[in-house]
Scaffold this motif. Structure first.
Motif, PDB file in Angstrom:
ATOM      1  N   GLU A 692     -39.749 -53.889  22.342  1.00  0.00           N
ATOM      2  CA  GLU A 692     -39.466 -54.408  23.676  1.00  0.00           C
ATOM      3  C   GLU A 692     -39.217 -53.229  24.625  1.00  0.00           C
ATOM      4  O   GLU A 692     -38.776 -52.157  24.192  1.00  0.00           O
ATOM      5  CB  GLU A 692     -38.236 -55.321  23.662  1.00  0.00           C
ATOM      6  CG  GLU A 692     -38.454 -56.638  22.935  1.00  0.00           C
ATOM      7  CD  GLU A 692     -37.247 -57.542  23.030  1.00  0.00           C
ATOM      8  OE1 GLU A 692     -36.187 -57.075  23.509  1.00  0.00           O
ATOM      9  OE2 GLU A 692     -37.350 -58.730  22.610  1.00  0.00           O
ATOM     10  N   LYS A 694     -38.142 -52.255  29.042  1.00  0.00           N
ATOM     11  CA  LYS A 694     -37.678 -52.733  30.347  1.00  0.00           C
ATOM     12  C   LYS A 694     -37.550 -51.558  31.292  1.00  0.00           C
ATOM     13  O   LYS A 694     -37.481 -50.388  30.856  1.00  0.00           O
ATOM     14  CB  LYS A 694     -36.343 -53.453  30.217  1.00  0.00           C
ATOM     15  CG  LYS A 694     -35.153 -52.549  29.986  1.00  0.00           C
ATOM     16  CD  LYS A 694     -33.876 -53.332  29.961  1.00  0.00           C
ATOM     17  CE  LYS A 694     -32.667 -52.383  29.813  1.00  0.00           C
ATOM     18  NZ  LYS A 694     -32.497 -51.550  31.015  1.00  0.00           N
ATOM     19  N   LYS A 695     -37.617 -51.865  32.570  1.00  0.00           N
ATOM     20  CA  LYS A 695     -37.326 -50.828  33.557  1.00  0.00           C
ATOM     21  C   LYS A 695     -35.841 -50.482  33.492  1.00  0.00           C
ATOM     22  O   LYS A 695     -35.010 -51.356  33.206  1.00  0.00           O
ATOM     23  CB  LYS A 695     -37.702 -51.304  34.954  1.00  0.00           C
ATOM     24  CG  LYS A 695     -39.192 -51.599  35.103  1.00  0.00           C
ATOM     25  CD  LYS A 695     -39.510 -52.132  36.511  1.00  0.00           C
ATOM     26  CE  LYS A 695     -40.995 -52.465  36.625  1.00  0.00           C
ATOM     27  NZ  LYS A 695     -41.333 -53.021  37.969  1.00  0.00           N
ATOM     28  N   SER A 698     -33.556 -52.569  35.478  1.00  0.00           N
ATOM     29  CA  SER A 698     -33.589 -54.008  35.216  1.00  0.00           C
ATOM     30  C   SER A 698     -32.855 -54.317  33.920  1.00  0.00           C
ATOM     31  O   SER A 698     -32.634 -53.442  33.070  1.00  0.00           O
ATOM     32  CB  SER A 698     -35.048 -54.493  35.130  1.00  0.00           C
ATOM     33  OG  SER A 698     -35.085 -55.842  34.744  1.00  0.00           O
ATOM     34  N   ARG A 700     -33.957 -57.169  32.152  1.00  0.00           N
ATOM     35  CA  ARG A 700     -34.910 -58.094  31.516  1.00  0.00           C
ATOM     36  C   ARG A 700     -35.836 -57.325  30.578  1.00  0.00           C
ATOM     37  O   ARG A 700     -36.618 -56.506  31.011  1.00  0.00           O
ATOM     38  CB  ARG A 700     -35.720 -58.818  32.589  1.00  0.00           C
ATOM     39  CG  ARG A 700     -36.731 -59.811  32.039  1.00  0.00           C
ATOM     40  CD  ARG A 700     -37.323 -60.598  33.192  1.00  0.00           C
ATOM     41  NE  ARG A 700     -38.405 -61.454  32.719  1.00  0.00           N
ATOM     42  CZ  ARG A 700     -39.692 -61.113  32.749  1.00  0.00           C
ATOM     43  NH1 ARG A 700     -40.038 -59.941  33.242  1.00  0.00           N
ATOM     44  NH2 ARG A 700     -40.604 -61.941  32.295  1.00  0.00           N
ATOM     45  N   TRP A 701     -35.697 -57.623  29.275  1.00  0.00           N
ATOM     46  CA  TRP A 701     -36.546 -56.973  28.265  1.00  0.00           C
ATOM     47  C   TRP A 701     -37.836 -57.768  28.075  1.00  0.00           C
ATOM     48  O   TRP A 701     -37.805 -59.002  28.076  1.00  0.00           O
ATOM     49  CB  TRP A 701     -35.811 -56.859  26.922  1.00  0.00           C
ATOM     50  CG  TRP A 701     -34.670 -55.885  26.946  1.00  0.00           C
ATOM     51  CD1 TRP A 701     -33.370 -56.141  27.264  1.00  0.00           C
ATOM     52  CD2 TRP A 701     -34.770 -54.508  26.656  1.00  0.00           C
ATOM     53  NE1 TRP A 701     -32.617 -55.009  27.191  1.00  0.00           N
ATOM     54  CE2 TRP A 701     -33.464 -53.970  26.804  1.00  0.00           C
ATOM     55  CE3 TRP A 701     -35.808 -53.638  26.299  1.00  0.00           C
ATOM     56  CZ2 TRP A 701     -33.182 -52.622  26.605  1.00  0.00           C
ATOM     57  CZ3 TRP A 701     -35.516 -52.319  26.084  1.00  0.00           C
ATOM     58  CH2 TRP A 701     -34.226 -51.807  26.231  1.00  0.00           C
ATOM     59  N   TYR A 725     -38.494 -46.024  32.232  1.00  0.00           N
ATOM     60  CA  TYR A 725     -38.476 -47.149  31.289  1.00  0.00           C
ATOM     61  C   TYR A 725     -37.586 -46.808  30.110  1.00  0.00           C
ATOM     62  O   TYR A 725     -37.296 -45.638  29.822  1.00  0.00           O
ATOM     63  CB  TYR A 725     -39.890 -47.441  30.755  1.00  0.00           C
ATOM     64  CG  TYR A 725     -40.819 -48.093  31.767  1.00  0.00           C
ATOM     65  CD1 TYR A 725     -40.907 -49.480  31.850  1.00  0.00           C
ATOM     66  CD2 TYR A 725     -41.604 -47.319  32.610  1.00  0.00           C
ATOM     67  CE1 TYR A 725     -41.762 -50.081  32.756  1.00  0.00           C
ATOM     68  CE2 TYR A 725     -42.453 -47.908  33.514  1.00  0.00           C
ATOM     69  CZ  TYR A 725     -42.536 -49.303  33.585  1.00  0.00           C
ATOM     70  OH  TYR A 725     -43.382 -49.894  34.480  1.00  0.00           O
TER      71      TYR A 725
END
Length: 1159
Positions: A692, A694-695, A698, A700-701, A725
């Motif tokens: 996984e 995410k940014k 963020s 959210r993965w 990232y």
């Protein structure tokens, strides 16, 4: 000689009217053998035997006698078995000779009706079968009683006729059912079958037993009806002379007289009546003639005596028209004027018509041979014996050679070829039963024509003796079982029982009986085989018994569980119940242990406990834990032995999370990440990983893979350049997914572009080198700022930047180079991330201007004649090659081209010829010359501008006859610069002058127009046609053609055949051709010759023969050579030669093959 008839035996059986040859042996008397089963086993069965002679019926109501000519003594004669053919009205006796005495032989009947016997009131069926495989329709069948009574009209409650057809076997079945038979139904019957010219017949007899004579003859005996009708006049009516009635009656009254007086052999009487002289003549040769008929017993002797008026007359004896020679059977005697013929040992063959001829006189008589019944001299005697003994029944008959008939003894039929044997020794007959059984008990009878004899046979069992009894046995499970006993008698079968149930043989169980020994063998015993076994001999009440006891050591049946390596896997936290099948007899005691130390589990345990049942034992763990993993041992004990087994229990869980991943390499939109496997895999191998990302800003993965990754490396893609990232890992095994790992360190994607593509040299001079390339395939988010061009001298590694500033163009010229040196060139793409990998030329470049000879590459469609219609646009592009820039010149038919007529534009690599509106004057051969210094290359373009043709020059009517007109014409003066392809002929009636087309696309210059109307006058016109179409005008005949009526004479001119033979001539030559290596190419030309020429292809003056790389075709004068995937080696001079008996011709062309262009 007519036969005297006597209607006094309604049940008598007729005999054959024509006696067989005297040389045949007498047939043996018939004897039937009948076997009667015991009374309790008796079954009703219809038996058929040879009919016995019936006694004369003394109570006949009417008697007929015939008074023979020249003899007042009536001689009774037996009925004869002649084939009766009915006579129509008005048929004279003279016509009887024309009838067929014997029907043609055939094989229509495949099953014939057999003689039978029935009691009064009983039913009987006669069956005839006809095979219909070769018949197109159903055959015709008739049933007769006696000689002439057709039974088709007698059907009713006592007689039924039935017909069936089996479509599978294609057999017609015809049945005659006699219901509630009466005494007068007895007699002879006949079945006749007809199909076209085929005929077949069969006679059979019906015997009615156990009846008393009745006056009513019933429906089936028509003669009985006649007797009943005349019964009242019996006492008052004197005997009637039938001969006198028939001689004085008209031919159409013969059947009526036969019907009135009950004559059954009408045909025989009429034949004899025909032979009788119409007027009595005195016999001059005979003083005393033969009697009309004689009778003798079979085997007896008879004397036939005649008295001659003149003893010197030569005398001859005849039998059925054949002369009799002296022999031991026929003896001739002379006593004065008497001539005697003695016949010894009379048989059925001697039953015939005899005649004696003296000079021109003839005297005839008939001899009847009476067969004597066969009597039983010594009857069969009763027999009492035991099973398996031999039985022999013996009887003696009065005549030697009698045969036993057993046609209707079904039991004897079944056994006659096995245990039953019938033999004959002289007058003695024997029935032998080799191996008697109880089924042979019963009453046996033998029947001859003169009597019967019966005897009872009793077959009993032999007393049973037990030599060896059955023994009780104790057998291990799986071991064979063999039960053995010996009894006497040895051939007595028996049955085996287990616990009262009958035992049947099978693959596992075998029952053996050999003489006195009876064995029961079981290959591998099972628990179900234990019990009480009993052997019961068949037919005896005594039995033998034994007991079988099965024991089995304890066993643990782990194989039935199908556990791999005896390992049971369970997920931690779940309940485990492990059931292990066990066996043993008696039931064993079970002990569970874990590991090397003894540890027992009982049912009182809270979380782990064990239980034991009759066929299995179980271990239950309510909530499994990681500590429950280990080896568990099972111990079984009973009195038969001990058994152990081990089971491994494996408790599995989800794995631990991996450590934080590492990101060593970062690209423009991708990165490369690695990680280490988790320290604990949960007891189950790691199946793969989920990734996984995410940014960084963020929460959210996003999962990057939906399919598990087996390796510990991965390259995430499709990321945004310049954005930081983070990534993390999940481990997965068969149980589930672990918790996520710690996130990796943040990283930002950024990358340079890919290297430029397709770098090639564009131009070289003495001081400059020009290269060109294509942009990179991949350009990063930072874009492309420009290109950097570098070069170095061959043999060194010092790269010099040619352009100080970046160039945005994809073509660059390197200047200031030394002539004659060799350099290497490379190009890099540059953006904000830096310079890309370089693209380098594969070979060094020589700095020197190269002269390339010119070469014209004529397109394929211009290698042949280029055709266009008048008014169309001509735009031709001819590419060429050469350095430096070649000089191009054009000539038309050897003269310079007028710029006002044709526009020409030249470039560095091609030349364009353009005509806005083509005219016929533009046709011709255009020569193109390309020159570079002293090097020159030329090409010729053939341009043909075509137009509509002109009309034919002259059309004449050559001849007119009947409804036909012959036309001839000359070709047009102007063919439109194209070959004439045909003509269109039209006609017009002079009255209307409306034109109608007769024929189109006609190729010859003469034609005959047919089917013209008589009386009309026609004009004709003809249009010319080429590839552009029909001519604008047509040429019309000056004169008209009048179609006159037939009868007029037509002057025919002599016609000389045109000689079409000519030497070969090429109408289309070969054209110089350029081909690309690896692509098929063809060479084409056309030739005209008659007769058809032989075409030969040559390469460099060498004939091409059976070379698979070449294919040659020739169709309608067009010759083609196909070269498959040519190489530069295939280039050269090709020749096509055509040869016939009038001469030869050849054409040449040059083929040049160039290599394929490489990018």
């Amino acid at each position: 000689m007519p036969e005297p008839t006597k209607k006094d035996e309604p049940n008598g059986q007729p005999e054959e009217s024509v006696a067989p040859e005297s040389s045949g042996a007498p047939p043996p008397p018939e004897i039937s053998l009948e076997v009667s089963p015991p009374p309790d086993d008796a079954k009703p069965a219809a038996t058929t035997s040879s009919p016995t002679p019936q006694p004369e019926d003394a109570s006949s109501t009417k008697k007929l006698s015939v008074e023979l000519p020249n003899d007042s003594v009536p001689v009774p004669a037996m009925g004869r078995k002649d084939s009766v053919w009915s006579l129509g009205e008005g048929q004279a006796p003279d016509e009887l000779d024309k009838l067929v005495d014997n029907p043609p032989l055939s094989t229509l009947l495949i099953e014939r009706p057999l003689s039978g016997a029935v009691t009064v009131g009983g039913d009987i069926t006669f069956v005839a079968k006809v095979e219909a495989k070769d018949l197109l329709r159903k055959p015709t069948i008739k049933w007769f009683k006696g000689k002439w009574m057709d039974l088709a009209s007698k059907t009713g409650k006592h007689l039924q006729l039935k017909e069936t057809f089996d479509r599978l076997t294609k057999v017609h079945t015809f049945e005659m059912h006699i219901i509630k038979a009466k005494d007068n139904y007895a007699g002879n019957y006949r079945c006749e079958v007809n199909y076209k010219d085929k005929f077949d017949s069969c006679s059979f007899d019906l015997e009615v037993k156990g009846f008393e004579r009745q006056e009513d003859a019933g429906e089936l005996d028509f003669s009985g009806l006649l007797k009943h009708r005349e019964h009242k006049q019996q006492d008052d009516t004197p005997e009637v002379d039938v001969w006198e009635i028939l001689k004085n009656a008209r031919p159409d009254q013969y059947e009526k007289i036969a019907f009135m007086y009950g004559i059954t052999d009408l045909r025989g009487l009429l034949k004899r009546l025909k032979k009788m002289p119409k007027e009595e003549k005195k016999l001059e040769a005979f003083a005393k003639k033969l009697d009309p008929a004689y009778q003798v017993d079979k085997g007896g002797k008879i004397r036939l005596v005649v008295d001659l008026a003149d003893p010197t007359i030569e005398l001859k004896w005849y039998k059925n028209g054949q002369e009799i020679r002296p022999s031991p059977k026929y003896i001739f005697e002379h006593k004065g004027t008497q001539r005697i013929m003695v016949i010894n040992n009379c048989s059925a063959n001697d039953d015939a018509a005899y005649s004696v001829v003296a000079g021109d006189e003839k005297c005839s008589t008939e001899l009847f041979v009476k067969e004597l019944p066969v009597k039983i001299v010594k009857g069969i005697e009763p027999v009492k014996t035991t099973v398996n003994e031999r039985i022999e029944l013996e009887c003696e008959v009065s005549e030697e050679g009698a045969q036993i008939l057993n046609d209707h003894d079904q039991r004897l039929y079944k056994w006659v070829r096995s245990r039953y044997r019938v033999k004959c020794e002289g007058t003695k007959h024997f029935l032998v039963i080799d191996d008697a059984s109880r089924d042979d008990t019963g009453t046996y009878s033998i029947m001859a024509s003169g009597g019967t004899s019966e005897a009872h046979i009793q077959v009993d069992l032999k007393p049973l003796k037990v030599y060896q009894d059955l023994q009780d046995m104790t057998v291990l499970l799986g071991q064979p079982i063999k039960l053995h006993c010996e009894i006497y008698p040895g051939n007595v079968p028996g049955r085996w029982y287990r616990n009262g149930q009958l035992i049947q043989p099978s693959d596992r169980l075998n029952i053996i009986h050999r003489n006195k020994v009876h064995r029961l063998e079981i290959a591998a015993s099972s628990l179900h085989d234990a019990g009480d076994y009993t052997f019961v001999p068949e037919g005896y009440s005594q039995s033998l018994s034994a007991k079988i006891h099965i024991i089995d050591p304890p066993r643990v049946l782990l194989d039935s569980l199908n556990f791999p390596d005896n390992t049971v896997t369970v997920v931690a936290g779940n309940k485990l119940r492990l059931e292990i099948p066990i066996s043993g007899e008696p039931a064993p005691r079970v002990v569970w242990m874990k590991g090397e130390r003894v540890r027992t589990f009982d049912s009182s345990g809270h979380r782990v406990h064990a239980e034991t049942y009759s066929d299995h034992t179980s271990l239950t763990i309510e909530v499994t834990e990681r500590e429950d993993t280990g080896n568990y041992k099972i111990v079984l004990q009973n009195e038969a032995g001990e058994a152990t087994a081990s089971v491994k229990i494996k408790v599995v869980d989800i794995p631990d999370p991996p450590e934080a991943p590492l990101v060593p390499v970062v690209g423009g939109d991708w990165c490369s990440m690695t990680w280490e496997p988790p320290k604990y895999d949960g007891g189950s191998p790691i199946l793969g990983y989920y990734i996984e990302r995410k940014k960084k800003q963020s929460s959210r993965w996003m999962r990057l893979n939906f399919d598990l990754i087996k390796e510990t490396t991965f390259e995430p893609k499709k990321m945004i350049e310049g954005v930081p990232y983070e990534v993390r890992i999940f481990a997965v095994n068969a149980i589930g997914v672990s918790k996520p790992s710690e996130p990796s360190k943040a990283f930002t994607p950024l990358a340079v572009t890919s290297e430029p593509t397709m770098l090639v040299v564009d131009d070289v001079t003495d001081t400059t080198v020009t290269v060109k390339w294509r942009p990179p395939e991949t350009i990063g988010a930072a874009g492309l700022d420009g290109y950097l061009v570098e070069y170095c001298v061959e043999g060194t590694n010092d790269w010099v930047i040619s352009n100080k500033e970046l160039t945005e163009k994809t073509r660059y010229t390197i200047t200031g180079l030394s002539p004659g040196c060799k350099i290497l060139v490379r190009v890099k793409a540059v953006n904000a991330a830096g310079a890309s990998a370089p693209r380098t030329l594969q070979h060094a470049i020589l700095v020197k201007e190269v002269v390339e000879p010119p070469k014209i590459r004529v397109p394929r469609h211009l290698k042949q004649t280029y055709t266009r219609k008048v008014g169309e646009t001509v735009n031709l592009v001819v590419p060429f090659m050469g350095k430096p820039r070649p000089k191009v010149t054009w000539l038309k038919d050897g003269n310079p081209i007028e710029p006002s007529q044709v526009s020409i534009r030249n470039t560095d690599c091609d030349s364009i010829i353009f005509i806005r509106k083509a005219e016929r004057s533009h046709s011709g051969k255009y020569d193109m010359t390309v020159q570079v210094e002293n090097h020159v290359d030329t090409a010729i373009l053939d341009i043909q501008i075509v137009d509509l043709p002109g009309p034919p020059q002259c059309v004449n009517i050559e001849d007119v006859w009947g409804g036909n007109v012959a036309l001839v014409w000359t070709p047009p003066k102007d063919n439109g610069n194209a070959p004439i392809t045909g003509y269109t002929i039209q006609k017009a009636d002079k009255k209307t002058m409306e034109w109608f087309t007769c024929i189109e696309h006609y190729h010859r210059n003469c034609i005959t127009i047919t089917e013209l109307v008589v009386g009309n006058e026609y004009f004709f016109r003809i249009f010319s046609e080429n590839m552009c179409g029909l001519s604008e005008t047509a040429t019309q005949t000056k004169k008209s053609a009048l179609i006159v009526k037939e009868g007029l004479q037509m002057k025919t001119q002599e016609y000389n055949d045109h000689d079409f033979k000519e030497a070969p001539k090429f109408t289309q030559p070969l054209i110089n051709t350029f081909a690309v290596a690896g692509y098929n190419t063809t060479l084409n030309c056309s030739v005209r010759a008659n007769p058809r020429p032989k075409v030969i292809w040559m390469k460099n003056k060498i004939t091409i023969i059976d070379d698979p790389r070449y294919r040659m075709f020739s169709s309608q004068g067009v010759c083609t050579l196909e070269i498959r995937k040519p190489s530069p080696y295939d280039g050269g001079m090709y020749t096509c030669k055509a040869i016939n008996e009038l001469g030869e011709a050849q054409v040449d062309c040059k083929l040049e093959v160039k290599g394929q262009c490489r990018p």
